[in-house]
Design a protein around this motif. Structure first.
Motif, mmCIF file in Angstrom:
data_model
loop_
_atom_site.group_PDB
_atom_site.id
_atom_site.type_symbol
_atom_site.label_atom_id
_atom_site.label_comp_id
_atom_site.label_asym_id
_atom_site.label_seq_id
_atom_site.Cartn_x
_atom_site.Cartn_y
_atom_site.Cartn_z
ATOM 1 N N LYS A 42 -8.278 -4.285 8.136
ATOM 2 C CA LYS A 42 -7.035 -5.072 8.123
ATOM 3 C C LYS A 42 -5.866 -4.275 8.725
ATOM 4 O O LYS A 42 -5.176 -4.735 9.626
ATOM 5 N N THR A 43 -5.655 -3.070 8.183
ATOM 6 C CA THR A 43 -4.560 -2.240 8.697
ATOM 7 C C THR A 43 -4.811 -1.872 10.160
ATOM 8 O O THR A 43 -3.885 -1.850 10.973
ATOM 9 N N SER A 44 -6.075 -1.625 10.500
ATOM 10 C CA SER A 44 -6.401 -1.294 11.895
ATOM 11 C C SER A 44 -6.025 -2.438 12.826
ATOM 12 O O SER A 44 -5.564 -2.225 13.949
ATOM 13 N N TYR A 84 4.607 -0.664 6.887
ATOM 14 C CA TYR A 84 3.447 0.190 6.649
ATOM 15 C C TYR A 84 3.013 0.122 5.195
ATOM 16 O O TYR A 84 3.835 -0.033 4.300
ATOM 17 N N GLN A 85 1.686 0.240 5.002
ATOM 18 C CA GLN A 85 1.092 0.158 3.664
ATOM 19 C C GLN A 85 1.754 1.170 2.718
ATOM 20 O O GLN A 85 2.057 0.859 1.587
ATOM 21 N N VAL A 86 1.973 2.379 3.212
ATOM 22 C CA VAL A 86 2.713 3.387 2.448
ATOM 23 C C VAL A 86 4.094 3.495 3.108
ATOM 24 O O VAL A 86 4.187 3.916 4.266
ATOM 25 N N LEU A 161 3.149 -7.663 7.725
ATOM 26 C CA LEU A 161 3.418 -7.041 6.421
ATOM 27 C C LEU A 161 2.119 -6.492 5.848
ATOM 28 O O LEU A 161 1.180 -7.249 5.610
ATOM 29 N N ASP A 162 2.068 -5.184 5.621
ATOM 30 C CA ASP A 162 0.840 -4.557 5.141
ATOM 31 C C ASP A 162 0.952 -4.198 3.659
ATOM 32 O O ASP A 162 1.526 -3.179 3.303
ATOM 33 N N GLU A 163 0.395 -5.048 2.811
ATOM 34 C CA GLU A 163 0.367 -4.838 1.355
ATOM 35 C C GLU A 163 1.748 -4.504 0.804
ATOM 36 O O GLU A 163 1.912 -3.564 0.029
ATOM 37 N N ILE A 164 2.716 -5.316 1.185
ATOM 38 C CA ILE A 164 4.088 -5.035 0.762
ATOM 39 C C ILE A 164 4.280 -5.290 -0.738
ATOM 40 O O ILE A 164 5.199 -4.752 -1.346
HETATM 41 MG MG LIG Z 1 -5.049 -1.305 4.766
#
Ligand SMILES: [Mg+2]
Ligand SMILES: Nc1ncnc2c1ncn2[C@@H]1O[C@H](COP(=O)(O)OP(=O)(O)OP(=O)(O)O)[C@@H](O)[C@H]1O
Length: 244
Positions: A42-44, A84-86, A161-164
């Motif tokens: 997903k993030t990729s 970003y996820q983090v 939006l990555d796991e916000i």
């Molecule tokens: Mg991810």
């Protein structure tokens, strides 16, 4: 009208397949949710769209233009914003300085317009009262809001939006979801990767499930969650009602 299109996008890290012949299309102002197991790619996929990692094959088309070979900065200027996820703000800078920098570096604005965009992004995310606080002093919810503000300051046509909502309390998730829903009414398209399925469902009108770099389901959110593929590859033994 199509805003973002992926055509035959593939990517491997060594033997790990993170995208295999991915095709999808997003319209102007659409809201798409992405779910899938950890390590699904997903993030990729976001990184391939934003230009942070190159695809091995395939094309990314944005606003009618092939952007596959453009740098992340040029893609941001074209209208692709991402979180970003983090969260990774510059801790010692203020919330406003962080947002202004995003407007100036990634955005399509110069001079006075950058200030207007940065301040507008803080207002939209409820951070205007914290403009002069140092980013490093923010709670997790405010860091997530700042992450969103930095993406909005680039004046995007789409935000990734990555796991916000990850790590937030139920109430905080509702606050954040309200902000994200408001973006849609401003015509900004949203692509949202999230494990907090309830939050996703209150915002998106289409859901895509990714597993081992392959789209295993794409369509109406509740139908996607109820599908055999998503139940076996993502939800495991959970019933759909449990995640709603
Ligand atoms: Mg991810
Ligand atoms: N830069 C990289 N170099 C090598 N392997 C990577 C790199 N980035 C990701 N991977 C690997 O690719 C796979 C997919 O990672 P990715 O971060 O895209 O998954 P994800 O779906 O976002 O997972 P999660 O839900 O845990 O965030 C994982 O096995 C990961 O270890």
């Amino acid at each position: 009208m199509s805003l973002l299109q992926l055509q035959g996008v593939s990517k491997k890290f060594g033997q790990v397949v993170v995208a295999e012949e991915i095709n999808f299309e997003l319209g102007v102002g659409d809201a798409l949710g992405i779910v899938g197991p950890n390590g699904a790619g997903k993030t990729s996929l976001f990184a391939i769209i934003s230009g942070d990692i190159p695809a091995d094959a395939g094309e990314v088309i944005f606003d009618g233009r092939t952007i596959t070979h453009l740098s992340p900065a040029k893609r941001a200027r074209a209208g692709i914003g991402r979180t970003y996820q983090v969260p990774r703000p510059f801790e010692k800078m203020t919330v406003f300085e962080n947002t202004l920098l995003a407007a100036q570096q990634g955005g399509r604005s110069h001079g006075h317009k950058s200030y207007v965009l940065a301040y507008g992004a803080l207002e939209r995310t409820g951070l205007a009262d914290f403009a002069n606080a140092s980013a490093g002093s923010m709670t997790l919810l405010r860091r997530k809001r700042l992450e969103l503000a930095r993406a909005l300051a680039t004046d995007p046509q789409v935000v990734l939006l990555d796991e916000i909502a990850g790590g937030l309390t139920d109430l905080e998730v509702v606050e954040l979801t309200d902000i994200i829903r408001a973006l849609r009414s401003d015509g900004i398209a949203v692509v949202w990767i999230e494990h907090v399925v309830r939050a996703l469902l209150s915002t998106v009108d289409r859901l895509l499930c990714l597993a081992s770099g392959v789209i295993v389901a794409d369509g109406e959110p509740k139908e996607v969650l109820a599908s055999d593929a998503v139940r076996s590859l993502y939800l495991g033994s959970k019933r759909v009602e449990e995640v709603l």
